[in-house]
Design a protein around this motif. Structure first.
Motif, PDB file in Angstrom:
ATOM      1  N   SER A  13       0.819  -1.216   0.000  1.00 17.66           N
ATOM      2  CA  SER A  13       0.000   0.000   0.000  1.00 17.66           C
ATOM      3  C   SER A  13       0.851   1.263   0.000  1.00 17.66           C
ATOM      4  CB  SER A  13      -0.917   0.007   1.228  1.00 17.66           C
ATOM      5  OG  SER A  13      -0.145   0.006   2.419  1.00 17.66           O
ATOM      6  N   THR A  14       2.133   1.125   0.300  1.00 19.59           N
ATOM      7  CA  THR A  14       3.042   2.279   0.345  1.00 19.59           C
ATOM      8  C   THR A  14       3.657   2.587  -1.016  1.00 19.59           C
ATOM      9  OG1 THR A  14       4.811   0.752   0.982  1.00 19.59           O
ATOM     10  CG2 THR A  14       3.650   1.895   2.760  1.00 19.59           C
ATOM     11  N   VAL A  72       6.681  13.137   5.445  1.00 18.50           N
ATOM     12  CA  VAL A  72       6.776  11.725   5.066  1.00 18.50           C
ATOM     13  C   VAL A  72       7.792  11.599   3.932  1.00 18.50           C
ATOM     14  CG1 VAL A  72       5.530   9.729   4.153  1.00 18.50           C
ATOM     15  CG2 VAL A  72       4.394  11.303   5.732  1.00 18.50           C
ATOM     16  N   VAL A  74       9.630  10.027   0.760  1.00 20.15           N
ATOM     17  CA  VAL A  74       9.372   9.191  -0.412  1.00 20.15           C
ATOM     18  C   VAL A  74      10.701   8.913  -1.091  1.00 20.15           C
ATOM     19  CG1 VAL A  74       8.256   9.035  -2.670  1.00 20.15           C
ATOM     20  CG2 VAL A  74       7.058  10.120  -0.756  1.00 20.15           C
ATOM     21  N   GLU A  97       8.232   4.574  -3.120  1.00 18.61           N
ATOM     22  CA  GLU A  97       7.681   4.030  -1.881  1.00 18.61           C
ATOM     23  C   GLU A  97       7.774   5.081  -0.788  1.00 18.61           C
ATOM     24  OE1 GLU A  97       7.484  -0.058   0.653  1.00 18.61           O
ATOM     25  OE2 GLU A  97       9.383   0.395  -0.339  1.00 18.61           O
ATOM     26  N   ALA A  98       6.669   5.250  -0.070  1.00 16.19           N
ATOM     27  CA  ALA A  98       6.598   6.210   1.032  1.00 16.19           C
ATOM     28  C   ALA A  98       6.705   5.478   2.366  1.00 16.19           C
ATOM     29  CB  ALA A  98       5.292   7.000   0.962  1.00 16.19           C
ATOM     30  N   GLU A  99       6.933   6.243   3.410  1.00 16.74           N
ATOM     31  CA  GLU A  99       7.012   5.667   4.749  1.00 16.74           C
ATOM     32  C   GLU A  99       5.626   5.339   5.303  1.00 16.74           C
ATOM     33  OE1 GLU A  99      11.026   7.684   6.585  1.00 16.74           O
ATOM     34  OE2 GLU A  99       9.197   8.898   6.546  1.00 16.74           O
ATOM     35  N   GLU A 100       4.573   5.813   4.633  1.00 17.56           N
ATOM     36  CA  GLU A 100       3.196   5.555   5.024  1.00 17.56           C
ATOM     37  C   GLU A 100       2.412   5.100   3.797  1.00 17.56           C
ATOM     38  OE1 GLU A 100       1.611   9.118   6.668  1.00 17.56           O
ATOM     39  OE2 GLU A 100       2.996   9.157   8.395  1.00 17.56           O
ATOM     40  N   PRO A 101       1.213   4.539   3.982  1.00 17.48           N
ATOM     41  CA  PRO A 101       0.392   4.173   2.818  1.00 17.48           C
ATOM     42  C   PRO A 101       0.209   5.361   1.883  1.00 17.48           C
ATOM     43  CG  PRO A 101      -0.540   3.218   4.800  1.00 17.48           C
ATOM     44  CD  PRO A 101       0.598   4.099   5.251  1.00 17.48           C
ATOM     45  N   TRP A 102       0.226   5.081   0.598  1.00 15.01           N
ATOM     46  CA  TRP A 102       0.227   6.145  -0.405  1.00 15.01           C
ATOM     47  C   TRP A 102      -1.082   6.927  -0.391  1.00 15.01           C
ATOM     48  CZ3 TRP A 102       4.546   7.544  -2.785  1.00 15.01           C
ATOM     49  CH2 TRP A 102       4.440   8.556  -3.743  1.00 15.01           C
TER      50      TRP A 102
END
Length: 366
Positions: A13-14, A72, A74, A97-102
């Protein structure tokens, strides 16, 4: 669609990903210049172009990192072919990719690498992997049924992008011909390919889509499914091509992005490279990596020391066993040899001797 989809991992999901084709002659120069300008304006934190010894053969590789939302981070990696294909375009693939869900409202990673300014562009980067299609545009399906089937079958196999087919119940005016993707957020626009079916093409389209179980409603739209997605859940009965926002279609596209999907072909290797072969590090990340290396080397050295001790202990035990064997062998050699045993008679010899007892006496000679 891939027959091996069940064996592939799901897209986290990230992660945000897409791929396309660049039509210019020098994509490397475009990428370097645009990334440098974004770094100077602090729209990205930093970027790096990998050297020849650190990138796959025949590809240019760029890494970039930036901040979104509430600080956040990316991280993104883009690979583009050095040499053009026969059609003169260079395929590229991008994964972030992010540190949290996109969050779909975050800026598009594509525009962090590719410029949207006409004066910066050498060629166009927003061509889809499916020949003749582009992101951010509404492309009419070919009038020839054979070509129409070819385009839609290619679209059904393209798991990197979201393909939506819109049926024009009647020929639209200038406002109706504008792409519906303009109502999407930037991060979605660079992943969605919009196909337009003319009023008389409805039957031909549904025949081509039969394999995917998708069905285009008259005057509506449908998203081409990936993996185990039920296409009936992403069919919109009515889309008004009058310039107004197609809220039901926008909602269906947004919902489609939240459904777990299989990681597309070749994306697994790209994601692994992004996570395990990352080069754009902060000072703290460099220190953490060095600490991890020191810990890894210490663990390896400890394992080698234990192996050496175990080997030494095994060698000593083997030496002791050899000495015991030699002593036992010496005791056996010094003992007097027993007299040779009388060989046992065979049954044949015993029978022969028994018959000899019954021999008749010889007749006297005349």
């Amino acid at each position: 669609m891939s027959s091996s989809s069940a064996a592939r991992p799901s897209t986290p999901s990230t992660v945000w990903l897409t791929r396309g084709r660049h039509t210019g002659s020098a994509p490397g120069e475009v990428l370097r210049g645009h990334l440098q300008r974004l770094k100077e304006t602090e729209e990205i934190v930093d970027f790096l172009e990998l050297g020849e010894d650190a990138r796959p053969e025949g590809r240019l590789v760029f890494e970039a990192r930036w901040l979104v939302g509430e600080e956040v981070t990316v991280r993104a990696r883009l690979e583009v072919a050095e040499e053009a294909d026969r059609d003169g375009t260079r395929p590229w693939a991008l994964i972030a990719e992010a540190e949290e869900p996109w969050n779909r409202r975050w800026p598009s990673p594509a525009t962090r690498f590719w410029s949207e300014e006409p004066w910066e562009i050498d060629g166009q980067w927003d061509h889809s992997q499916v020949a003749g299609l582009r992101f951010r545009e509404a492309t009419a399906l070919p009038s020839d049924d054979k070509d129409l089937r070819r385009v839609l079958k290619s679209a059904m196999r393209d798991e990197w992008s979201i393909h939506v087919v819109v049926h024009e119940a009647m020929t639209p005016d200038a406002r109706g011909r504008l792409p519906l993707t303009r109502f999407l957020t930037q991060g979605l626009r660079d992943r969605v390919v919009e196909h337009r079916a003319a009023p008389q093409q409805l039957r031909a389209v549904n025949w081509a889509l039969k394999e995917s179980r998708a069905e285009l409603p008259r005057g509506g739209a449908v998203l081409l499914p990936h993996g185990d997605v039920d296409p009936a859940d992403f069919a919109v009965r009515t889309v008004f091509l009058d310039g107004s926002e197609p809220s039901e279609l926008v909602e269906a596209i947004v919902r489609f992005t939240t459904v777990p999907q299989h990681l597309p072909d070749e994306a697994d290797a790209l994601l692994t490279a992004l996570r395990e072969d990352w080069h754009v590090l902060t000072l703290r990340e460099e220190l953490d990596r060095e600490r991890q290396l020191v810990a890894m080397y210490a663990e390896a050295l400890d394992a080698m020391t234990k192996s050496r001790d175990l080997y030494r202990e095994a060698a000593e035990r083997a030496h002791e066993a050899l000495e015991v064997f030699r002593e036992s062998a010496g005791a056996v050699d010094s003992a007097p040899e027993p007299p040779p045993a009388r060989p046992a008679q065979s049954p044949f010899q015993q029978i022969t001797r028994t018959f000899e007892r019954f021999k008749l006496p010889k007749k006297p000679e005349d």
